[in-house]
Design a protein around this motif. Sequence first.
Motif, PDB file in Angstrom:
ATOM      1  N   PRO A 132     -11.697 -12.528  -9.362  1.00 44.26           N
ATOM      2  CA  PRO A 132     -12.823 -11.670  -8.950  1.00 44.26           C
ATOM      3  C   PRO A 132     -12.324 -10.332  -8.418  1.00 44.26           C
ATOM      4  N   VAL A 133     -13.065  -9.258  -8.662  1.00 48.07           N
ATOM      5  CA  VAL A 133     -12.621  -7.938  -8.215  1.00 48.07           C
ATOM      6  C   VAL A 133     -12.536  -7.870  -6.694  1.00 48.07           C
ATOM      7  N   GLY A 134     -13.388  -8.630  -6.002  1.00 40.22           N
ATOM      8  CA  GLY A 134     -13.314  -8.644  -4.542  1.00 40.22           C
ATOM      9  C   GLY A 134     -11.982  -9.167  -4.050  1.00 40.22           C
ATOM     10  N   GLU A 135     -11.422 -10.143  -4.758  1.00 37.18           N
ATOM     11  CA  GLU A 135     -10.135 -10.717  -4.363  1.00 37.18           C
ATOM     12  C   GLU A 135      -9.003  -9.727  -4.584  1.00 37.18           C
ATOM     13  N   VAL A 136      -9.029  -9.009  -5.693  1.00 36.94           N
ATOM     14  CA  VAL A 136      -7.944  -8.062  -5.949  1.00 36.94           C
ATOM     15  C   VAL A 136      -8.000  -6.892  -4.963  1.00 36.94           C
ATOM     16  N   GLY A 159      -2.220  -6.430 -18.408  1.00 35.46           N
ATOM     17  CA  GLY A 159      -2.968  -5.302 -17.854  1.00 35.46           C
ATOM     18  C   GLY A 159      -2.430  -4.899 -16.502  1.00 35.46           C
ATOM     19  N   ILE A 160      -3.044  -3.872 -15.952  1.00 32.99           N
ATOM     20  CA  ILE A 160      -2.745  -3.454 -14.583  1.00 32.99           C
ATOM     21  C   ILE A 160      -4.040  -2.917 -13.991  1.00 32.99           C
ATOM     22  N   VAL A 161      -4.313  -3.264 -12.751  1.00 30.50           N
ATOM     23  CA  VAL A 161      -5.506  -2.771 -12.074  1.00 30.50           C
ATOM     24  C   VAL A 161      -5.052  -1.833 -10.964  1.00 30.50           C
ATOM     25  N   THR A 162      -5.568  -0.606 -10.995  1.00 29.48           N
ATOM     26  CA  THR A 162      -5.141   0.434 -10.069  1.00 29.48           C
ATOM     27  C   THR A 162      -6.295   0.918  -9.219  1.00 29.48           C
ATOM     28  N   ASP A 163      -5.951   1.698  -8.227  1.00 32.56           N
ATOM     29  CA  ASP A 163      -6.956   2.336  -7.370  1.00 32.56           C
ATOM     30  C   ASP A 163      -7.917   3.165  -8.216  1.00 32.56           C
ATOM     31  N   ALA A 164      -7.354   3.912  -9.193  1.00 27.48           N
ATOM     32  CA  ALA A 164      -8.185   4.754 -10.058  1.00 27.48           C
ATOM     33  C   ALA A 164      -9.145   3.915 -10.894  1.00 27.48           C
ATOM     34  N   ASP A 165      -8.693   2.754 -11.380  1.00 29.73           N
ATOM     35  CA  ASP A 165      -9.571   1.862 -12.150  1.00 29.73           C
ATOM     36  C   ASP A 165     -10.780   1.448 -11.312  1.00 29.73           C
ATOM     37  N   LEU A 166     -10.529   1.062 -10.076  1.00 29.89           N
ATOM     38  CA  LEU A 166     -11.599   0.577  -9.199  1.00 29.89           C
ATOM     39  C   LEU A 166     -12.597   1.681  -8.872  1.00 29.89           C
ATOM     40  N   LEU A 167     -12.105   2.904  -8.701  1.00 32.58           N
ATOM     41  CA  LEU A 167     -12.993   4.026  -8.390  1.00 32.58           C
ATOM     42  C   LEU A 167     -13.807   4.441  -9.620  1.00 32.58           C
ATOM     43  N   GLN A 168     -13.132   4.555 -10.758  1.00 31.88           N
ATOM     44  CA  GLN A 168     -13.807   5.024 -11.969  1.00 31.88           C
ATOM     45  C   GLN A 168     -14.871   4.049 -12.450  1.00 31.88           C
ATOM     46  N   ARG A 169     -14.675   2.762 -12.197  1.00 34.89           N
ATOM     47  CA  ARG A 169     -15.623   1.751 -12.657  1.00 34.89           C
ATOM     48  C   ARG A 169     -16.640   1.373 -11.590  1.00 34.89           C
ATOM     49  N   GLY A 170     -16.632   2.103 -10.483  1.00 31.17           N
ATOM     50  CA  GLY A 170     -17.648   1.917  -9.458  1.00 31.17           C
ATOM     51  C   GLY A 170     -17.476   0.704  -8.576  1.00 31.17           C
ATOM     52  N   VAL A 171     -16.310   0.037  -8.653  1.00 28.77           N
ATOM     53  CA  VAL A 171     -16.076  -1.125  -7.794  1.00 28.77           C
ATOM     54  C   VAL A 171     -15.889  -0.684  -6.350  1.00 28.77           C
ATOM     55  N   GLY A 202     -10.448  -8.589 -15.546  1.00 29.21           N
ATOM     56  CA  GLY A 202     -10.372  -8.228 -16.954  1.00 29.21           C
ATOM     57  C   GLY A 202     -11.359  -7.161 -17.372  1.00 29.21           C
ATOM     58  N   GLU A 203     -12.446  -6.996 -16.614  1.00 27.29           N
ATOM     59  CA  GLU A 203     -13.469  -6.002 -16.960  1.00 27.29           C
ATOM     60  C   GLU A 203     -13.138  -4.614 -16.426  1.00 27.29           C
ATOM     61  N   VAL A 204     -12.237  -4.519 -15.454  1.00 25.47           N
ATOM     62  CA  VAL A 204     -11.975  -3.221 -14.823  1.00 25.47           C
ATOM     63  C   VAL A 204     -10.529  -2.753 -14.992  1.00 25.47           C
ATOM     64  N   MET A 205      -9.648  -3.615 -15.443  1.00 24.94           N
ATOM     65  CA  MET A 205      -8.228  -3.274 -15.528  1.00 24.94           C
ATOM     66  C   MET A 205      -7.956  -2.301 -16.675  1.00 24.94           C
ATOM     67  N   THR A 206      -6.775  -1.690 -16.632  1.00 22.10           N
ATOM     68  CA  THR A 206      -6.255  -0.944 -17.772  1.00 22.10           C
ATOM     69  C   THR A 206      -5.452  -1.918 -18.628  1.00 22.10           C
ATOM     70  N   PRO A 207      -5.885  -2.207 -19.864  1.00 25.25           N
ATOM     71  CA  PRO A 207      -5.182  -3.207 -20.680  1.00 25.25           C
ATOM     72  C   PRO A 207      -3.897  -2.648 -21.290  1.00 25.25           C
TER      73      PRO A 207
END
Length: 423
Positions: A132-136, A159-171, A202-207
């Motif tokens: 879950p995105v909340g956990e990451v 993949g990799i999930v970054t600060d920019a990914d979370l901001l750009q996808r509205g998380v 998987g929905e917000v990461m950079t693949p």
Amino acid sequence: MTQQLWIYIDEGDSLEGRTVATRIVETLRAAGAPGVTVLRGVGGYGTHGIFHSDLLVDIPSRLPLVITCIDRSDRLQRLLPKLSELVQEGLIVLSPVQVVKVGRRAGGALPAHLTVAHVMTHDVVSVTVDTPVGEVVRLLIERGLRAMPVIDADRKVVGIVTDADLLQRGVSQLPLHLQQLLPNDDRAAQLAAVASRPERVGEVMTPNPTTIPATASLAQAALVMTKNDHKRLPVVDNEGRLVGIISRSDLLQTVANNFAISGETLSAEFVTATTVGEVMARDVPVVTPDTSLSETLDRILSTPRRRAVVIDQDRRVIGIVSDGDILRRAMRPVSPGLLQRFAMWIGGGTRSPELALALQNQTAANVMTSPVITVTPDTPITTAIEQMIAHRIKRLPVIDDQGRLVGMVGRAALLGALLSNER
């Protein structure tokens, strides 16, 4: 201060099935020691009083060994507990030395004898596509991280999930480095809001992120980071499985350690640039001490550097302001609602009237960091790197001999300058 380390053991000493000498050398190399020598004695005796020699009929596996290296005293001091664990019977000595000259083989500023595996972070926190995105977000904030690799069931990087990914996808509405500065109650509220979101990693990461083999040279890692403008790279084994992560900071720390021992600077034949002036950026956002805090924040948000330099009427540097400085010094204590509006503003939203009112009597001088660590255009690249590492800062204002601002230099530019012309 520079010291010489001397370790006296027997060549037959072993620990957990491996020779102590091998384990000592590996420990020093992994820590970035610039060079280690192992000397095999023709004879000697220790505290047991038994003389061993290859000149006499004796068991050769008990001949004395001396392991020595010259390095910065602070690094050697950090290694002493580990070395003491390895040397269960022997002698460890430190003595001060004066380094007169250090001759280096051509090949660049990044030590050729080290690979990515030697300087990477081994203990890597990772997640899966189903996390879950909340956990990451919770893991990133608690660990003080900006990114996290995403792996599959075989630990292969997908993949990799970054600060920019979370901001750009509205998380997230607030960058991670600012969330980490929030008071505990406000940070908990931010995490609670994210925890209720339905998205998975998987929905917000950079693949399919760029990775680097553990066996790659440090120069290769620097080239990949510079070419792709990456701050960090997941490190993989031959099967593509995650084994670590390496960052710009890791590479720059290694360079600083490698050159600090002798105080030398880089030769022009090794690098694409030798001084700060050759790689600095000249378009630096500036404010004055009297600039209102609202205008200061607008100026900060207009640049990816997320900071503005405070100058006087003669362009002399007197301070520096980042979005974190404003949150730490101007936004506490504030009501949770106002903090949320501030987060929206930071994230690219509009400035609410309430927020403008709260900041109306504050200026850049109220929140700036002063005095500022600076360099000049003639400052050697390695000296700038050492300043960044020593003071844990990411960017340095560049001033002329009158203290007037002429530019700014960051980690990416310095790392790019270290690449050998042989690339």
